[in-house]
Design a protein around this motif. Structure first.
Motif, PDB file in Angstrom:
ATOM      1  N   GLU A 193      -8.009 -12.682  -2.791  1.00  0.00           N
ATOM      2  CA  GLU A 193      -8.425 -12.391  -4.311  1.00  0.00           C
ATOM      3  C   GLU A 193      -6.668 -12.369  -4.159  1.00  0.00           C
ATOM      4  O   GLU A 193      -6.330 -13.399  -5.573  1.00  0.00           O
ATOM      5  N   THR A 236       1.893  -8.257   3.303  1.00  0.00           N
ATOM      6  CA  THR A 236       0.499  -9.269   3.073  1.00  0.00           C
ATOM      7  C   THR A 236      -1.072  -8.602   4.220  1.00  0.00           C
ATOM      8  O   THR A 236      -0.223  -7.992   4.978  1.00  0.00           O
ATOM      9  N   PRO A 237      -1.457  -8.158   3.255  1.00  0.00           N
ATOM     10  CA  PRO A 237      -3.414  -7.176   3.581  1.00  0.00           C
ATOM     11  C   PRO A 237      -3.100  -7.744   4.798  1.00  0.00           C
ATOM     12  O   PRO A 237      -3.046  -8.741   5.183  1.00  0.00           O
ATOM     13  N   VAL A 238      -4.171  -6.855   5.762  1.00  0.00           N
ATOM     14  CA  VAL A 238      -4.312  -6.881   6.770  1.00  0.00           C
ATOM     15  C   VAL A 238      -5.899  -7.710   6.666  1.00  0.00           C
ATOM     16  O   VAL A 238      -6.691  -8.845   7.261  1.00  0.00           O
ATOM     17  N   GLU A 239      -7.316  -7.144   5.767  1.00  0.00           N
ATOM     18  CA  GLU A 239      -8.176  -7.738   5.154  1.00  0.00           C
ATOM     19  C   GLU A 239      -8.434  -9.313   4.580  1.00  0.00           C
ATOM     20  O   GLU A 239      -7.153  -9.037   3.490  1.00  0.00           O
ATOM     21  N   GLN A 240      -8.798  -9.947   5.345  1.00  0.00           N
ATOM     22  CA  GLN A 240      -8.952 -11.749   4.753  1.00  0.00           C
ATOM     23  C   GLN A 240      -9.509 -11.688   2.932  1.00  0.00           C
ATOM     24  O   GLN A 240      -9.820 -12.116   2.437  1.00  0.00           O
ATOM     25  N   SER A 241     -10.511 -10.873   2.560  1.00  0.00           N
ATOM     26  CA  SER A 241     -11.274 -10.559   1.215  1.00  0.00           C
ATOM     27  C   SER A 241     -10.030 -10.164   0.908  1.00  0.00           C
ATOM     28  O   SER A 241      -9.524 -10.815  -1.043  1.00  0.00           O
ATOM     29  N   GLU A 242      -8.847  -9.468   0.515  1.00  0.00           N
ATOM     30  CA  GLU A 242      -7.642  -8.881   0.174  1.00  0.00           C
ATOM     31  C   GLU A 242      -6.401  -9.971  -0.055  1.00  0.00           C
ATOM     32  O   GLU A 242      -6.628 -10.869  -1.511  1.00  0.00           O
ATOM     33  N   SER A 287       0.695  -0.968   0.453  1.00  0.00           N
ATOM     34  CA  SER A 287      -0.081  -0.379  -0.349  1.00  0.00           C
ATOM     35  C   SER A 287       0.519   1.179   0.250  1.00  0.00           C
ATOM     36  O   SER A 287       0.319   2.098  -0.122  1.00  0.00           O
TER      37      SER A 287
END
Length: 114
Positions: free
Chosen positions: A44, A35-41, A26
């Motif tokens: 994806e 590693t993104p924080v949001e599981q959805s990311e 980001s």
């Protein structure tokens, strides 16, 4: 390609990092993966990693990180690209760390349902 956290990596190594769940950073102006924080990311990224691996290899092991890793390690055609010394040490470390996580199976199952 050069990735700040992993060094120089091959495209196949990058695809596996996506399958692990890493995605573009980001932070502006820095070419990196995190590693993104949001599981959805994360999901994806896992899906995109699978798509790229299928496109690159002509094989499909769904979202199973262990199966993809085993295939690439045993493939005469792809092992050299996967274990290329550029970023192999860091990529291998990331893959093995992810495989040890108890929630990995749950993430793979969710990605399979999408």
């Amino acid at each position: 390609m050069m990735i700040a956290s992993f060094g120089r990596i091959t495209p196949l190594q990058g695809d596996m990092l996506l399958l692990v769940g890493f995605g573009p950073s980001s932070r502006d102006g820095i070419r990196d993966l995190e590693t993104p924080v949001e599981q959805s990311e994360i999901l994806e990224n896992i899906r995109k990693g699978r798509e790229e691996l299928v496109r690159s290899t002509g094989q499909d092991f769904s979202h199973s990180l262990q199966s993809w890793h085993n295939f690439l390690m045993s493939s005469e055609e792809f092992k050299r690209k996967y274990t290329h010394p550029y970023g192999w040490r860091n990529v291998e470390r990331a893959v093995k760390a992810e495989l040890r996580k108890p929630e990995r199976a749950r993430l793979e199952a969710l990605a399979d349902q999408m």
